[in-house]
Design a protein around this motif. Structure first.
Motif, mmCIF file in Angstrom:
data_model
loop_
_atom_site.group_PDB
_atom_site.id
_atom_site.type_symbol
_atom_site.label_atom_id
_atom_site.label_comp_id
_atom_site.label_asym_id
_atom_site.label_seq_id
_atom_site.Cartn_x
_atom_site.Cartn_y
_atom_site.Cartn_z
ATOM 1 N N TYR A 1 0.541 -1.186 0.016
ATOM 2 C CA TYR A 1 -0.004 0.181 -0.050
ATOM 3 C C TYR A 1 0.567 1.081 0.114
ATOM 4 N N ARG A 2 0.692 2.220 -0.428
ATOM 5 C CA ARG A 2 0.540 3.221 -0.338
ATOM 6 C C ARG A 2 -0.425 3.702 0.403
ATOM 7 N N MET A 3 0.185 5.076 1.689
ATOM 8 C CA MET A 3 -1.038 5.935 2.400
ATOM 9 C C MET A 3 -0.122 7.447 2.956
ATOM 10 N N PRO A 4 -1.313 8.273 1.741
ATOM 11 C CA PRO A 4 -0.498 9.342 1.739
ATOM 12 C C PRO A 4 -1.134 10.075 3.438
ATOM 13 N N PRO A 5 -0.273 11.185 2.893
ATOM 14 C CA PRO A 5 -0.220 11.821 4.331
ATOM 15 C C PRO A 5 -1.476 12.282 5.242
ATOM 16 N N GLY A 6 -1.823 12.254 6.404
ATOM 17 C CA GLY A 6 -3.330 12.471 7.517
ATOM 18 C C GLY A 6 -3.859 11.468 7.116
ATOM 19 N N ARG A 7 -3.894 10.523 7.008
ATOM 20 C CA ARG A 7 -4.505 9.488 7.135
ATOM 21 C C ARG A 7 -3.935 9.052 8.094
ATOM 22 N N PHE A 8 -5.199 8.452 9.290
ATOM 23 C CA PHE A 8 -4.856 7.573 9.724
ATOM 24 C C PHE A 8 -5.232 5.885 9.747
ATOM 25 N N HIS A 9 -3.821 5.550 10.106
ATOM 26 C CA HIS A 9 -3.507 3.959 10.278
ATOM 27 C C HIS A 9 -2.699 3.492 10.755
ATOM 28 N N SER A 10 -3.237 1.965 11.170
ATOM 29 C CA SER A 10 -2.149 1.331 11.893
ATOM 30 C C SER A 10 -2.758 -0.514 11.361
ATOM 31 N N LEU A 11 -1.828 -1.200 12.239
ATOM 32 C CA LEU A 11 -1.467 -2.901 11.744
ATOM 33 C C LEU A 11 -2.384 -3.433 12.724
ATOM 34 N N SER A 12 -3.100 -4.338 12.349
ATOM 35 C CA SER A 12 -3.563 -5.517 13.657
ATOM 36 C C SER A 12 -2.887 -7.145 12.826
ATOM 37 N N PHE A 13 -2.500 -7.696 13.505
ATOM 38 C CA PHE A 13 -1.859 -7.888 13.159
ATOM 39 C C PHE A 13 -2.498 -10.009 13.268
ATOM 40 N N ARG A 14 -1.979 -10.846 11.970
ATOM 41 C CA ARG A 14 -2.533 -12.006 12.078
ATOM 42 C C ARG A 14 -1.908 -13.393 12.285
ATOM 43 N N SER A 15 -0.367 -12.842 12.185
ATOM 44 C CA SER A 15 0.155 -14.331 11.702
ATOM 45 C C SER A 15 0.832 -13.670 13.063
ATOM 46 N N GLU A 16 2.148 -15.651 13.921
ATOM 47 C CA GLU A 16 3.106 -14.338 14.875
ATOM 48 C C GLU A 16 3.540 -12.935 14.690
ATOM 49 N N TRP A 17 4.109 -13.893 13.481
ATOM 50 C CA TRP A 17 5.089 -12.179 13.052
ATOM 51 C C TRP A 17 4.487 -11.582 11.639
ATOM 52 N N LEU A 18 5.590 -10.460 11.838
ATOM 53 C CA LEU A 18 4.721 -9.972 10.385
ATOM 54 C C LEU A 18 6.876 -9.018 10.157
ATOM 55 N N VAL A 19 7.018 -9.732 8.479
ATOM 56 C CA VAL A 19 8.021 -8.899 8.211
ATOM 57 C C VAL A 19 7.599 -8.029 6.878
ATOM 58 N N PHE A 20 7.597 -6.601 6.830
ATOM 59 C CA PHE A 20 7.621 -5.556 6.048
ATOM 60 C C PHE A 20 8.632 -4.743 5.629
ATOM 61 N N LEU A 21 8.459 -3.688 4.437
ATOM 62 C CA LEU A 21 9.270 -2.977 3.901
ATOM 63 C C LEU A 21 8.508 -1.566 3.994
ATOM 64 N N GLU A 22 9.106 -0.443 4.592
ATOM 65 C CA GLU A 22 8.550 0.371 4.455
ATOM 66 C C GLU A 22 9.311 1.511 4.585
ATOM 67 N N THR A 23 8.923 1.987 3.096
ATOM 68 C CA THR A 23 9.482 3.299 3.110
ATOM 69 C C THR A 23 8.772 4.514 2.772
ATOM 70 N N THR A 24 9.327 5.385 3.212
ATOM 71 C CA THR A 24 8.882 7.538 2.638
ATOM 72 C C THR A 24 9.927 8.138 2.703
ATOM 73 N N ILE A 25 9.312 9.334 2.704
ATOM 74 C CA ILE A 25 10.313 10.565 2.694
ATOM 75 C C ILE A 25 10.951 11.216 3.993
ATOM 76 N N GLY A 26 12.653 11.280 3.925
ATOM 77 C CA GLY A 26 12.859 11.841 5.293
ATOM 78 C C GLY A 26 13.312 13.229 5.363
#
Length: 174
Positions: free
Chosen positions: A110-135
């Protein structure tokens, strides 16, 4: 890798290839960390303009709904399953997307635009993900949702998020 905290490692910003040994290292650190998460930053410094992170979270982690005021972020699932939840400004859920690696079918990015409230709810023991953003990274540019349980109470937070998953699974934003 440079050890910044129990939850954060940095590379030197040069070439870096990830294998299962790196993921295992991050899982071990996440398991021992109070918030049950660990990230490897591929950029060398929080001031870098390109921020890329491999993040590992255990099922018992809780990500308080939050938003970023100026920067979009992208998320790509590597391992595990979760639900991405989107909220309006008052805490109402507007969408819940089941996410898993591309090979498993369903949403893996997914791409999350600025200003949008969001979260993650886990369904597996582990979640491994790549996150990118502008610094550069500026914690003052993110806002935790006042209407959601604090991260200091992860059990209540996970219960809070899970009630929305069942109600809104698969509902898309118009």
């Amino acid at each position: 890798m440079r050890d910044v905290s129990p939850e954060v490692l940095y590379s030197d910003g040069g070439f870096f290839a990830v294998d299962s040994a790196v993921v295992s290292l991050l899982k071990g650190r996440a398991e021992a960390s109070p918030r049950r998460r660990c990230r490897l930053c591929f950029h060398a410094d929080p001031a870098d303009l390109q921020q890329e992170m491999l993040i590992v979270m255990h099922r018992s982690a809780y990500v308080r709904p939050h938003r970023h005021h100026q920067n979009a972020e992208t998320l790509t699932i590597v391992e595990g399953q979760c639900d991405a939840l989107l909220f309006d400004g008052a805490g109402g859920v507007t969408a819940a997307f089941p996410m898993s690696p591309a090979a498993a079918g369903g949403c893996f990015f997914y791409r999350m635009p600025p200003g949008r409230f969001h979260s993650l709810s886990f369904r597996s023991e582990w979640l491994v993900f790549l996150e990118t953003t502008i610094g550069p990274f500026d914690p003052n540019q993110s806002e935790a949702a006042e209407w959601a349980p604090p991260e200091s109470d992860p059990e209540t937070g996970r219960a809070y998020l899970s009630k929305f998953v069942a109600l809104h699974a698969g509902r898309r934003v118009d």
